[in-house]
Design an enzyme around this catalytic site. Structure first.
Site, PDB file in Angstrom:
ATOM      1  N   ILE A   1       0.882  -1.169   0.000  1.00  0.00           N
ATOM      2  CA  ILE A   1       0.000   0.000   0.000  1.00  0.00           C
ATOM      3  C   ILE A   1       0.914   1.213   0.000  1.00  0.00           C
ATOM      4  O   ILE A   1       1.844   1.308   0.804  1.00  0.00           O
ATOM      5  CB  ILE A   1      -0.945  -0.004   1.217  1.00  0.00           C
ATOM      6  N   SER A   2       0.672   2.130  -0.910  1.00  0.00           N
ATOM      7  CA  SER A   2       1.619   3.218  -1.135  1.00  0.00           C
ATOM      8  C   SER A   2       1.677   4.210   0.018  1.00  0.00           C
ATOM      9  O   SER A   2       0.732   4.351   0.807  1.00  0.00           O
ATOM     10  CB  SER A   2       1.260   3.973  -2.422  1.00  0.00           C
ATOM     11  N   GLN A   3       2.777   4.896   0.067  1.00  0.00           N
ATOM     12  CA  GLN A   3       2.991   5.975   1.033  1.00  0.00           C
ATOM     13  C   GLN A   3       1.914   7.044   0.835  1.00  0.00           C
ATOM     14  O   GLN A   3       1.653   7.475  -0.287  1.00  0.00           O
ATOM     15  CB  GLN A   3       4.386   6.560   0.791  1.00  0.00           C
TER      16      GLN A   3
END
Length: 237
Positions: free
Chosen positions: A67-69
């Site tokens: 899950i992206s920053q």
């Protein structure tokens, strides 16, 4: 979750200011900031990771993906320049978090995920949270979603070795495409492209990033790289 969200937004806004000269803006729009605040990031991470859900860095979600920053999600969402009533194609659903942030902006999202388990999990999470304007399909995102094209924006959430011509063909004149370009484990740049009224595409690189690679027949096939992460403190300048 108000306090964790507020703390996260403070950090994201700080990172936006820190990288303003690269990304072209020094603050989030009210719409993007509000979307980031309203999407429950903890719902998109594994139960054992939920105490870290509002930290400003990526987290593993299985199958070698992340899950992206939140900072990356925020700036990519703002760079698209889309809003209520627009349609966006997303290559790489992952956890569904980026889709949810776009949906919170009022965008209809057509998202493609090549890993069946991730696609199904994201679909169930998004449905449970009421993001009915997000459609998730399992398949090779490099092919796009031609039957509902053209799109107002296209977002690629994995590093690609080249611009996807098939997706550019599905972008409306005036539409924007945001993509990390580069090799896995090598130099990658977040890039912004826009299609002109006559169909010409222009763009430029913005800042160094690190993403997992696009996989599939027309993207780069092969095992995933390490998790995406690009804390502004370590960006090259």
């Amino acid at each position: 979750m108000t306090a964790p969200c507020d703390a996260l937004l403070t950090e994201v806004e700080s990172d936006v200011r820190l990288t303003a000269s690269a990304i072209g803006f020094d603050h989030l729009t009210l719409a993007v900031s509000d979307a980031l605040r309203r999407v429950p990031r903890h719902a998109f991470v594994a139960p054992e990771q939920r105490d870290l859900a509002y930290a400003n860095y990526p987290l593993p979600i299985g199958s070698g993906q992340t899950i992206s920053q939140p900072y990356i999600v925020a700036i990519m969402s703002q760079l698209l320049g889309v809003g209520a009533g627009d349609r966006v194609f997303e290559l790489g659903t992952g956890s569904g978090y980026q889709s949810a942030v776009l949906a919170a902006l009022g965008v209809a999202v057509y998202s493609m995920e090549i890993v069946p388990e991730l696609a199904e999990r994201a679909r169930m999470t998004l449905q449970a949270l009421g993001y009915d304007q997000v459609q998730v399909r399992t398949g090779d995102g490099w092919l796009g979603w031609p039957e509902v094209a053209p799109f107002d924006g296209i977002i690629i959430t994995a590093a690609a070795p080249r611009l996807p011509e098939t997706l550019l063909d599905q972008l409306k004149p005036g539409g924007r495409l945001v993509i990390p370009l580069g090799a896995p484990g090598g130099h990658q740049e977040l890039a912004l492209y826009q299609k002109g009224p006559a169909g010409a595409v222009t763009g430029h690189n913005l800042l160094p990033v690190r993403f997992v690679p696009v996989t599939g027949g027309l993207g780069r096939s092969g095992p995933p790289a390490d998790e995406e992460s690009s804390p502004p403190r370590s960006w090259e300048t």
